[in-house]
Scaffold this active site. Structure first.
Site, PDB file in Angstrom:
ATOM      1  N   HIS A 226       0.827  -1.205   0.000  1.00 31.90           N
ATOM      2  CA  HIS A 226       0.000   0.000   0.000  1.00 31.90           C
ATOM      3  C   HIS A 226       0.865   1.261   0.000  1.00 31.90           C
ATOM      4  CE1 HIS A 226      -3.619  -2.280   0.911  1.00 31.90           C
ATOM      5  NE2 HIS A 226      -3.072  -2.781   1.993  1.00 31.90           N
ATOM      6  N   THR A 253     -10.640   6.785   3.949  1.00 30.43           N
ATOM      7  CA  THR A 253     -10.127   5.690   3.126  1.00 30.43           C
ATOM      8  C   THR A 253     -11.106   4.534   2.976  1.00 30.43           C
ATOM      9  OG1 THR A 253      -9.009   4.816   5.097  1.00 30.43           O
ATOM     10  CG2 THR A 253      -7.703   6.195   3.608  1.00 30.43           C
ATOM     11  N   TYR A 277     -17.261  -4.098   9.404  1.00 27.42           N
ATOM     12  CA  TYR A 277     -16.379  -3.683   8.312  1.00 27.42           C
ATOM     13  C   TYR A 277     -16.326  -2.164   8.194  1.00 27.42           C
ATOM     14  CZ  TYR A 277     -14.570  -2.641   3.707  1.00 27.42           C
ATOM     15  OH  TYR A 277     -13.837  -2.097   2.682  1.00 27.42           O
ATOM     16  N   ARG A 297      -9.488  -6.114   6.481  1.00 28.38           N
ATOM     17  CA  ARG A 297      -8.850  -7.437   6.580  1.00 28.38           C
ATOM     18  C   ARG A 297      -9.404  -8.165   7.813  1.00 28.38           C
ATOM     19  NH1 ARG A 297      -7.536  -4.203   3.283  1.00 28.38           N
ATOM     20  NH2 ARG A 297      -5.450  -3.871   2.404  1.00 28.38           N
ATOM     21  N   GLY A 313     -10.994   2.520  -3.397  1.00 31.08           N
ATOM     22  CA  GLY A 313     -11.343   3.900  -3.733  1.00 31.08           C
ATOM     23  C   GLY A 313     -11.611   4.083  -5.215  1.00 31.08           C
TER      24      GLY A 313
END
Length: 369
Positions: A226, A253, A277, A297, A313
């Protein structure tokens, strides 16, 4: 959940500390009461130390593993690509500049959630590892992303945006990292979210102290890498760590920009509550510090089913198929941990069953006296 007694693993100094708190009000703060409470918590601490020093390690009872259960997406490839196209339309119309839709994977499993966590630690070690047992359901996660941390009145947040899968070797891995950092679309997406994070921090910090400490460096994990940036600021005297959490949650994000409109559009598309989540997992301490991670995750276990979720995104020049593949790459570490754990315990159970069968055969083969 409120806990007065906790076990702290200090990995830096390789020390385990058992800490217990007790609350006294001004009216009950007599020497005898303090002494009584101190004795009580000391007894609790000693009991935990006794368990930690025990030679036996209690493990969860693992039900028979059933292999072969397929996972199912709530939207599928075509559905997720449709999400991307609809959000790109809203970007063109000027309603948003970015949004982060997601897809959810559901799979039937008899794997004990704690056994899933034990394998996830090996498959994808991450800054934030957690297993939370809430009786009716369990949460297992390996999150790479800090949501907000407050320590000594300094507020930190680490936006992550921009993803590539890991390379097959060192050379390919480095080439993918350079490609990621040079990708105009990924850089634009990241800068938008760093700016959003900076604004979130600025709302509760002294403006002159807000700083981007690190802009666009690469962090590598088991299956993906990332682009990450670090933002910090000095908390204002009239604000608390709870205000910091309120200002930054939910992270841009996992929502988009502007946040509220992006979330409205995401809900219109997904038509389901996200649950854990994109939420947060962490702690609020009596010391006036907090440390929280974004729940990505992350696996949610309930009624012998596990749910996994991932998103990405979406900006003006997003390619629908690429965005779908990004969610698959993000899900891969958890999927791999589940598959390996199921296979491990299935093999173990088969070996144990064969051993018991062999013992039974041998017992009947013994000559009668």
């Amino acid at each position: 959940m409120f806990y007065d007694t906790i076990v702290i693993f200090d990995h830096l100094h390789r020390v385990i500390q058992v800490v217990s708190h007790f609350k006294v009000t001004e009216s009950s703060m007599t020497p005898s009461k303090v002494s009584e409470e101190y004795s009580r918590v000391l007894e609790q601490i000693n009991e935990i130390i006794k368990k930690l020093n025990s030679e036996s390690t209690p493990l969860p009872i693992q039900k028979p593993i059933e292999l072969g259960h397929a996972s199912e997406s709530n939207v599928g490839k075509l559905g997720y690509e449709a999400f991307v196209n609809k959000l790109k339309h809203h970007i063109i119309e000027g309603n948003i500049i970015q949004a982060v839709p997601s897809q959810r994977i559901e799979k039937r499993t008899t794997l004990h959630p704690f056994n899933a966590y034990r394998h996830l630690r090996g498959v994808n070690p991450s800054p934030y590892m957690f297993f939370v047992d809430l009786n009716d359901f369990q949460i297992v996660g390996a999150s790479p992303e800090m949501l907000v941390k407050v320590e000594d009145d300094i507020v930190y947040t680490h936006p992550i945006a921009g993803t590539r899968k890991r390379g097959k070797n060192l050379a390919e891995d480095e080439a993918l990292a350079l490609n990621l950092l040079g990708d105009i679309k990924e850089r634009a997406e990241h800068v938008m979210l760093v700016d959003l994070g900076r604004n979130d921090v600025n709302r509760i910090c002294q403006p002159e102290t807000v700083n981007v400490d690190s802009l666009m460096h690469i962090e590598r994990y088991s299956h993906v890498m990332h682009i990450v940036s670090n933002v910090s600021g000095k908390l204002r005297s009239d604000k608390t760590p709870f205000d910091a959490f309120r200002s930054i949650f939910p992270a841009g994000t996992v929502s988009g920009a502007p946040k509220v409109r992006a979330m409205e559009l995401i809900y219109d598309l997904e038509q389901e509550k996200r649950g854990i989540y994109a939420g947060a997992v962490g702690y609020f301490a009596y010391s006036n510090t907090i440390d929280t991670a974004i729940a990505i995750r992350t696996m949610f276990f309930r009624d012998e089913k596990v749910y996994l979720q991932a998103g990405g995104g979406i900006v003006f020049d997003s390619v629908p198929e690429d965005e779908y593949e990004e969610t698959i790459n993000k899900l891969r570490s958890n999927v791999t941990a589940l598959e390996r754990a199921e296979q491990y315990y299935y093999t173990l159970q088969q070996q144990q069953s064969n051993s018991q069968t062999q013992l039974l055969v041998n017992s009947f083969s013994e000559p009668l006296l």
